[in-house]
Every structure is written in structure tokens, then in C-alpha cells.
Design an enzyme around this catalytic site. Sequence first.
Site, PDB file in Angstrom:
ATOM      1  N   GLU A 192      77.929 -24.434 -12.279  1.00 24.78           N
ATOM      2  CA  GLU A 192      77.584 -25.142 -11.029  1.00 24.78           C
ATOM      3  C   GLU A 192      76.424 -24.423 -10.317  1.00 24.78           C
ATOM      4  O   GLU A 192      75.497 -25.055  -9.823  1.00 24.78           O
ATOM      5  CB  GLU A 192      78.806 -25.259 -10.123  1.00 24.78           C
ATOM      6  CG  GLU A 192      78.444 -25.871  -8.781  1.00 24.78           C
ATOM      7  CD  GLU A 192      79.424 -26.889  -8.238  1.00 24.78           C
ATOM      8  OE1 GLU A 192      80.407 -27.219  -8.916  1.00 24.78           O
ATOM      9  OE2 GLU A 192      79.178 -27.373  -7.109  1.00 24.78           O
ATOM     10  N   GLU A 225      88.139 -20.329   4.858  1.00 28.91           N
ATOM     11  CA  GLU A 225      87.006 -21.210   4.543  1.00 28.91           C
ATOM     12  C   GLU A 225      85.698 -20.443   4.694  1.00 28.91           C
ATOM     13  O   GLU A 225      85.536 -19.662   5.644  1.00 28.91           O
ATOM     14  CB  GLU A 225      87.051 -22.399   5.505  1.00 28.91           C
ATOM     15  CG  GLU A 225      86.619 -23.701   4.901  1.00 28.91           C
ATOM     16  CD  GLU A 225      87.526 -24.197   3.782  1.00 28.91           C
ATOM     17  OE1 GLU A 225      87.240 -23.895   2.608  1.00 28.91           O
ATOM     18  OE2 GLU A 225      88.511 -24.889   4.084  1.00 28.91           O
ATOM     19  N   SER A 233      83.960 -32.013  -8.352  1.00 31.65           N
ATOM     20  CA  SER A 233      82.987 -31.395  -9.266  1.00 31.65           C
ATOM     21  C   SER A 233      83.607 -30.229 -10.046  1.00 31.65           C
ATOM     22  O   SER A 233      83.423 -30.131 -11.262  1.00 31.65           O
ATOM     23  CB  SER A 233      81.715 -30.966  -8.547  1.00 31.65           C
ATOM     24  OG  SER A 233      81.993 -30.434  -7.305  1.00 31.65           O
ATOM     25  N   ASP A 256      87.007 -23.021  -5.967  1.00 31.26           N
ATOM     26  CA  ASP A 256      87.393 -24.334  -6.496  1.00 31.26           C
ATOM     27  C   ASP A 256      87.726 -24.282  -7.992  1.00 31.26           C
ATOM     28  O   ASP A 256      88.696 -24.873  -8.453  1.00 31.26           O
ATOM     29  CB  ASP A 256      86.279 -25.361  -6.245  1.00 31.26           C
ATOM     30  CG  ASP A 256      85.913 -25.449  -4.775  1.00 31.26           C
ATOM     31  OD1 ASP A 256      86.711 -24.984  -3.939  1.00 31.26           O
ATOM     32  OD2 ASP A 256      84.835 -25.976  -4.459  1.00 31.26           O
ATOM     33  N   ASP A 293      84.916 -17.228   0.399  1.00 34.03           N
ATOM     34  CA  ASP A 293      84.884 -16.840  -1.033  1.00 34.03           C
ATOM     35  C   ASP A 293      83.569 -16.167  -1.424  1.00 34.03           C
ATOM     36  O   ASP A 293      83.570 -15.120  -2.074  1.00 34.03           O
ATOM     37  CB  ASP A 293      85.261 -18.001  -1.982  1.00 34.03           C
ATOM     38  CG  ASP A 293      84.385 -19.230  -1.899  1.00 34.03           C
ATOM     39  OD1 ASP A 293      83.515 -19.301  -1.007  1.00 34.03           O
ATOM     40  OD2 ASP A 293      84.562 -20.130  -2.762  1.00 34.03           O
ATOM     41  N   GLY A 344      85.247 -33.629  -0.361  1.00 36.43           N
ATOM     42  CA  GLY A 344      85.501 -32.194  -0.232  1.00 36.43           C
ATOM     43  C   GLY A 344      86.777 -31.759  -0.935  1.00 36.43           C
ATOM     44  O   GLY A 344      87.376 -30.749  -0.588  1.00 36.43           O
ATOM     45  N   LEU A 345      87.213 -32.525  -1.946  1.00 34.97           N
ATOM     46  CA  LEU A 345      88.440 -32.159  -2.667  1.00 34.97           C
ATOM     47  C   LEU A 345      88.119 -31.580  -4.046  1.00 34.97           C
ATOM     48  O   LEU A 345      88.969 -31.491  -4.910  1.00 34.97           O
ATOM     49  CB  LEU A 345      89.373 -33.367  -2.804  1.00 34.97           C
ATOM     50  CG  LEU A 345      89.709 -34.086  -1.503  1.00 34.97           C
ATOM     51  CD1 LEU A 345      90.691 -35.214  -1.735  1.00 34.97           C
ATOM     52  CD2 LEU A 345      90.279 -33.104  -0.489  1.00 34.97           C
ATOM     53  N   SER A 346      86.853 -31.229  -4.242  1.00 34.26           N
ATOM     54  CA  SER A 346      86.418 -30.528  -5.450  1.00 34.26           C
ATOM     55  C   SER A 346      86.505 -31.330  -6.728  1.00 34.26           C
ATOM     56  O   SER A 346      86.972 -30.832  -7.747  1.00 34.26           O
ATOM     57  CB  SER A 346      87.218 -29.239  -5.642  1.00 34.26           C
ATOM     58  OG  SER A 346      86.682 -28.279  -4.843  1.00 34.26           O
TER      59      SER A 346
HETATM   60  C1  GLA Z   1      82.884 -25.438  -1.092  1.00 27.88           C
HETATM   61  C2  GLA Z   1      82.581 -24.397  -2.162  1.00 27.88           C
HETATM   62  C3  GLA Z   1      83.625 -23.285  -2.169  1.00 27.88           C
HETATM   63  C4  GLA Z   1      83.820 -22.712  -0.762  1.00 27.88           C
HETATM   64  C5  GLA Z   1      84.017 -23.829   0.258  1.00 27.88           C
HETATM   65  C6  GLA Z   1      84.046 -23.311   1.677  1.00 27.88           C
HETATM   66  O1  GLA Z   1      84.063 -26.120  -1.410  1.00 27.88           O
HETATM   67  O2  GLA Z   1      82.537 -25.007  -3.436  1.00 27.88           O
HETATM   68  O3  GLA Z   1      83.253 -22.285  -3.073  1.00 27.88           O
HETATM   69  O4  GLA Z   1      82.761 -21.876  -0.400  1.00 27.88           O
HETATM   70  O5  GLA Z   1      82.996 -24.806   0.177  1.00 27.88           O
HETATM   71  O6  GLA Z   1      85.155 -22.511   1.867  1.00 27.88           O
END
Ligand code: GLA
Length: 391
Positions: A158, A33, A126, A170, A36, A122-124
Site C-alpha cells: 500500500e 487513532e 483496501s 489495518d 500507528d 473507513g472500514l479498511s
Molecule cells: C488509516 C490508516 C491506518 C491508521 C488510521 C488512523 O486507517 O490506514 O494505518 O493510521 O488511518 O488511525
Amino acid sequence: MANVQSIEKKFRELFNENPLILRSPGRVNIIGEHTDYNMGFVLPGAIDKAIYFAIAPRTDNKCFLYAYDINDNYEFSIDDVKRSDKNWANYLIGIVDQLNKNEYKINGFNCVFGGDIPIGAGLSSSAAIEAGLAYALNYIFDLKIDKLDLVKLSQKSENEFVGVKCGIMDQYINIFGEENKVLKIDCRSLEYEYIPFEFKNISIVLFNTGVSHSLASSEYNQRRKECKEGVQIIQKDFPDTQSLRDVTLEMIYDYKNKMPEKIFNRCKYVVEENNRLLKACDALKKKDLPTVGNLMYQTHEGLSKDYEVSCKELDFLVELTKNEDRIFGARMMGGGFGGCTINLIEKNDVNDICNFFAERYKRKFGIELKYYITSINKGTSFIKVYEDATI
Ligand code: GLA
């Protein structure tokens, strides 16, 4: 909440033609976490929750977007791309903006989308919207963009259009996800490796704190800056250091007294997290879940104490798991300051544990605990392809 049938039905009602139907999933991240954007490693998997798209090209330059879940729409022209005050629309307009900037030739299109990825958890969701649209437009306009370029284009959209300086994880997992496999991504070389994640007696459970602090995006950008500051200090002696990926734990400790304590803690966390991820991949290959779980707990500790992106709700949910030997590992997941924890739980005991956690969480914070029992699924893929839905 939308499902694939409701999305197709709505599209036919609005436009009376055959659409391309596709599924674009959310994601979990087992470990790795805030690594990236530091050119480190991540280990995400696509999940069973997704955004569905129904989409078809038009002969003019108009783009018609319909957001099923909030019953809202937005129209724009591909020759006049600008930010909208409808925030949701910017995730889609940004993709058209990137295609324009890279001189890909597209027409307008009609698009209905919606799904069951909880927003702000926080499950992306977007990345699912961005990469899903990029994938769809690539197909209907026959743009011949390869998968990795779709990932980069979606991330750039983004970063530049939506204005969130996210890393590449993501969008990458959204496009490259595979069923029952997690993806080890090297965010420096952009190489990847699939690692099987198939445990018959284990469920991946997400506990949603139900909080999303407004701090999240400003603090996220702040962490990026702090890591960069650490790299700049080290660069003075080691000019080849491009990112924290080029730094060892020994080096970091050598700099303990040469950088502010906060910067030291941030950098130490990132370097340790990359090391933990490599250990977790080895353990996963040996099906050694107790070791993976243990590493997840260490990650949480680091995110909470050194990187300082957790919050009391996340800490509480992780702490609670420590009394349960039916839970192998737990940690906060994603950017932080709210969203979900990820938990590896003995399948037979999942319902018991979820009910118990919900009761404790309600008592402590007065919030109904939502939880999702999820599995590792395919990345973005077509569900129905009608030939007349392409150009
Ligand atoms: C968000 C960002 C990712 C990553 C996480 C943390 O989800 O979109 O790119 O940096 O936070 O690991």
C-alpha cells in the site's frame, strides 16, 4: 453486493475449476487513532463485513483479476508488473510486486473477489483486499511466509505501490483478528495482546457519514510530516527520541513554546491518545464500559480540535450521542475527513437510536444515514480448501 456463494459461482462460470475460497474482513478500531505511524498503540477488531476471494493457480504467468462488485476485470503478467489506470487493480498488483521484489516464486493465478465492506467508509476495504490476496497466494504457492511478514508485505504494498503512507494497523488486524477479541498492538515492538470484547447487552454500531473528502490522503500524509517535525525538534535535545512514542506528556508541555502551536497540538494529541489507550485496555479488562466510552469521547475531542482530522458531519453525529445515556461512547474512526463514527450502544435500543439518528442526519445534511450493526470476528481465514486449488 457479493457474498461467498456469488463469488464462488462466478469463479466457476469463468474458469470451470475448483478455487480456494477465503474471507478477508474489514475492521473497527475502539481507540488509538493516528497512533500507528507514530509507533504507538492501537486497539482494532476485525468485523463481520468482508471481502471474499475465489482463487486458483495457473500454469503460465498470467494473472486474471475479476472485481465482482463493479463487474470489471484486469489482466497482467507476473513478469510485467506495473501500475494500472484501474485504481482497484493496484491493490492486488502491488502484492504481486512485493512478492517479486522479495524473490518469492509464484505462477499466474485466476482470482474473483468482492464483498460487503462499504468502500470509502473507513472500514479498511483496501487492507482486506491486499492482505486477503497475500494470504491466499502464500497458501496456493506454498510460500511459507509467516503471518507478521504477510502483514508487513501488505502494508509495504500500500505504501509503495498504491502510494498511501498508511500505518500497520489495518493489515495487522486483518490477519491477526479473533472472534470477540480486540487486539492491542504495540506498533513499535509489533507485539500484541488479545483483549476480550464480549458484552451481551452492547452493540458496536457504525454511522456512515456518507462523505469522503478528497483531502483525506493529502492531509493524512501532512499529519505524518507534522508529527515528524515535532520529533525532530525534540531530538535536538534528546537524540534518542525516535518517535512520539518516546515522548511523555511532560516533555511535550516543556516544548510548548519551542515549537509552532500546530505542531504542539498534533504531538500532544498523539501522546495523550497512547495514554488513553492504555487506560481503555485496563477498563475493558474490568468490563468498565462507561470509562471506555468516556475515553472515546476524549479521543474524538482531540482528533477534532488538536489533530484536526474530523469534519462537520462526524462532529454532528458524535455530538448527537451525548444526549443519549443508552450510548456509552462515540468517536470518529479511522483516518478522518468522513467515513464512519464508532458507537457503543445498548443492544435493546439500537433500532430506535438508529432511526432517530437517520432522521436527524437527513434533516441536517440531506444525506440518508447508513448504519452497520457489527460484531468482532475472525481475521482472514479459509472457507473452502480444495486440494487441487494449490500448486
Ligand atoms: C488509516 C490508516 C491506518 C491508521 C488510521 C488512523 O486507517 O490506514 O494505518 O493510521 O488511518 O488511525
